[in-house]
Design a protein around this motif. Structure first.
Motif, short mmCIF file in Angstrom:
data_model
loop_
_atom_site.label_atom_id
_atom_site.label_comp_id
_atom_site.label_asym_id
_atom_site.label_seq_id
_atom_site.Cartn_x
_atom_site.Cartn_y
_atom_site.Cartn_z
N GLN A 139 1.01 -1.30 0.23
CA GLN A 139 -0.21 -0.03 0.33
C GLN A 139 0.84 1.15 0.13
N SER A 140 1.59 0.98 0.60
CA SER A 140 2.92 2.40 0.93
C SER A 140 3.25 2.77 -0.81
N ALA A 141 4.07 1.26 -1.40
CA ALA A 141 4.01 1.45 -2.30
C ALA A 141 3.13 2.32 -3.53
N LEU A 142 2.07 1.77 -3.56
CA LEU A 142 0.96 2.37 -4.41
C LEU A 142 0.80 3.47 -3.73
N LYS A 143 1.19 4.12 -2.55
CA LYS A 143 0.54 5.20 -1.99
C LYS A 143 -0.94 5.71 -2.30
N THR A 144 -2.00 4.26 -1.43
CA THR A 144 -3.38 3.98 -1.75
C THR A 144 -3.90 2.80 -0.26
N THR A 145 -5.02 3.84 -0.46
CA THR A 145 -5.57 2.82 1.23
C THR A 145 -6.29 2.15 1.01
N MET A 146 -5.85 0.38 0.78
CA MET A 146 -7.39 -0.47 0.64
C MET A 146 -7.77 -1.13 2.50
N ARG A 199 22.92 -9.15 13.61
CA ARG A 199 23.16 -7.73 14.73
C ARG A 199 23.08 -5.98 13.51
N LYS A 200 23.51 -6.06 13.07
CA LYS A 200 23.25 -4.77 12.84
C LYS A 200 22.36 -4.84 10.77
N PHE A 201 22.11 -6.02 10.07
CA PHE A 201 20.97 -5.84 9.77
C PHE A 201 19.52 -6.20 10.69
N VAL A 202 19.48 -6.62 11.93
CA VAL A 202 18.08 -6.05 12.96
C VAL A 202 17.87 -4.94 12.94
N GLU A 203 18.88 -4.21 13.02
CA GLU A 203 18.99 -2.48 13.57
C GLU A 203 17.84 -1.75 12.10
N THR A 204 18.92 -1.98 11.25
CA THR A 204 18.59 -1.93 10.15
C THR A 204 16.94 -1.56 8.91
N GLU A 205 16.09 -3.17 9.56
CA GLU A 205 14.96 -3.61 9.35
C GLU A 205 14.72 -3.20 10.17
N LYS A 206 14.24 -2.64 11.28
CA LYS A 206 13.64 -2.62 12.89
C LYS A 206 13.93 -0.82 12.79
N THR A 207 14.39 -0.58 11.88
CA THR A 207 14.33 1.66 11.47
C THR A 207 13.83 1.24 9.76
N ARG A 208 13.78 0.72 9.24
CA ARG A 208 12.54 0.56 7.88
C ARG A 208 12.07 0.56 7.78
N TRP A 209 11.34 -1.11 9.35
CA TRP A 209 9.85 -1.10 9.36
C TRP A 209 9.02 -0.06 10.03
N ALA A 210 9.29 0.62 11.10
CA ALA A 210 9.03 1.53 11.86
C ALA A 210 8.58 2.92 11.48
N LYS A 211 9.10 2.88 10.46
CA LYS A 211 8.51 3.90 9.82
C LYS A 211 7.30 3.45 8.75
N VAL A 212 7.85 2.60 8.24
CA VAL A 212 6.11 1.36 6.99
C VAL A 212 5.03 1.69 8.84
N ILE A 213 4.99 1.09 9.36
CA ILE A 213 4.21 0.99 10.49
C ILE A 213 3.77 1.81 11.06
N ASP A 250 3.87 5.49 9.90
CA ASP A 250 2.77 6.14 8.96
C ASP A 250 1.34 5.03 8.62
N ALA A 251 1.36 3.93 8.66
CA ALA A 251 -0.07 2.86 8.23
C ALA A 251 -0.80 2.70 9.58
N GLY A 252 -0.50 3.38 10.96
CA GLY A 252 -1.06 3.69 12.76
C GLY A 252 -1.38 2.49 12.64
N GLU A 253 -1.10 1.06 12.74
CA GLU A 253 -1.14 0.38 13.39
C GLU A 253 -0.53 -0.21 14.20
N TYR A 254 -1.05 -0.46 15.29
CA TYR A 254 -0.61 -1.16 16.52
C TYR A 254 -1.11 -1.93 17.49
N ALA A 255 -0.58 -2.74 18.35
CA ALA A 255 -1.55 -3.63 19.26
C ALA A 255 -0.65 -3.25 20.09
N ASP A 256 -1.87 -3.49 21.29
CA ASP A 256 -1.45 -2.86 22.68
C ASP A 256 -0.78 -3.99 23.74
#
Length: 325
Positions: free
Chosen positions: A169-176, A303-317, A319-325
């Motif tokens: 959805q982020s790549a298409l700049k749309t919301t489903m 370890r470095k890869f996990v940290e990079t992925e953590k940063t990458r996905w934090a922005k996507v999540i 922006d989508a506003g999707e969280y769990a309590d």
């Protein structure tokens, strides 16, 4: 005299710890899988456990500790004795959980020792059999015309299909409209039945449905095509128009923080040997998975890869506003 005895006791304990490391492992090793038996991560962990038996010289037991998107099993390992006998095999959720869950009882990667990546697993974008679009270009037009009317299924918060769907959805700049399920099986059942429109799912789960012509395939989420008969004509989404689109579910091996360096070295060596096992490679490739052979087999690079992925996905999540309590 008391000081002398404390010194002697300290030397004895240090000697005992050194001996324990030298003899490691002298009993079965347990791999915690934070997902249900029969799923992709469980299958990968069981194949790895079999390949680890020889280099470790011990039985490797699988413990499925499920719940809360894999975080219960991960927490169990974070709290386990740091002796190398309790390990964790988990996927991309190690990097996404900190952003998805507001309350985690552990920190990533701080509360774990990274031992190396195992594999990477691309997903495929699939649609219900009655969908009018016959290729990705047509699908893109259809999505643009229907917007939030498009139902995008996923296997639950933090699942591979959920994460891939967010990136799509982020790549298409749309919301489903997301339609979460309690697992891949019910989501796939409804997609085949036409109750939902699209799903982004790991190839290992989707290929049987593609082979049976029960779903339509629109593209592969990695930058390389997959050499599987069912996907021989399927382009990558990057080729199809989403330039550099690359979403892969990776799996890694972890130990509790504080595990002795000598034990970590033995475990990493065993992992490297296991990933060269011809039978393991054959099984992984049959599932559309790629065994990791690059620098990410090194604990520090993992370890470095996990940290990079953590940063990458934090922005996507975020922006989508999707969280769990």
């Amino acid at each position: 005299m008391n000081k002398l005895w404390r010194h002697v006791a300290g030397v004895a304990l240090a000697g005992s710890a050194t001996l324990a490391c030298a003899n490691f492992p002298d009993k079965p090793v347990t791999i915690v899988v934070p997902f249900a038996a029969g799923g992709p991560t469980d299958k990968i962990a069981r194949d790895l456990a079999e390949a680890l038996r020889k280099p470790l010289g011990q039985t490797v037991i699988i413990d499925n500790t499920i719940g809360a998107g894999g975080t219960i099993g991960a927490a169990k390992v974070a709290r386990a004795a740091p002796d190398g006998y309790t390990l964790l095999v988990s996927h991309i959720g190690m990097a996404t959980a900190p952003a998805l869950y507001r309350k985690l009882s552990y920190k990533v990667p701080e509360d774990f020792e990274t031992l190396g990546l195992i594999n990477e697993a691309p997903s495929v974008l699939i649609g219900k059999p009655g969908l009018a679009a016959n290729n990705f270009a047509e699908l893109r037009q259809w999505i643009a015309a229907n917007g939030t009317k498009v139902n995008l299924a996923n296997a639950g918060l933090g699942s591979a299909s959920h994460l891939c769907g967010l990136m799509f959805q982020s790549a298409l700049k749309t919301t489903m409209t997301p339609v979460p399920y309690k697992g891949t099986a019910p989501a796939m059942t409804d997609l085949i039945g036409g109750q939902v429109d699209l799903m982004c799912e790991q190839a290992v789960n989707a290929v049987p449905q593609i082979e049976g012509k029960k779903v339509k395939v629109y593209g592969i989420t990695s930058l390389q095509r997959l050499p599987l008969p069912a996907l021989k004509d399927a382009p990558t989404l990057s080729e199809a128009g989403l330039k550099d689109f690359n979403v892969q579910v990776w799996h890694g091996l972890y130990a509790p923080k504080g595990t002795p360096p000598a034990v970590l070295a033995k475990l990493n060596a065993a992992l490297r040997t296991a990933l060269k096992d011809p039978e393991l490679i054959k099984r992984e490739e049959a599932l559309g998975l790629t065994v990791v052979t690059d620098e990410r087999l090194d604990p520090a690079s993992h370890r470095k890869f996990v940290e990079t992925e953590k940063t990458r996905w934090a922005k996507v999540i975020k922006d989508a506003g999707e969280y769990a309590d």
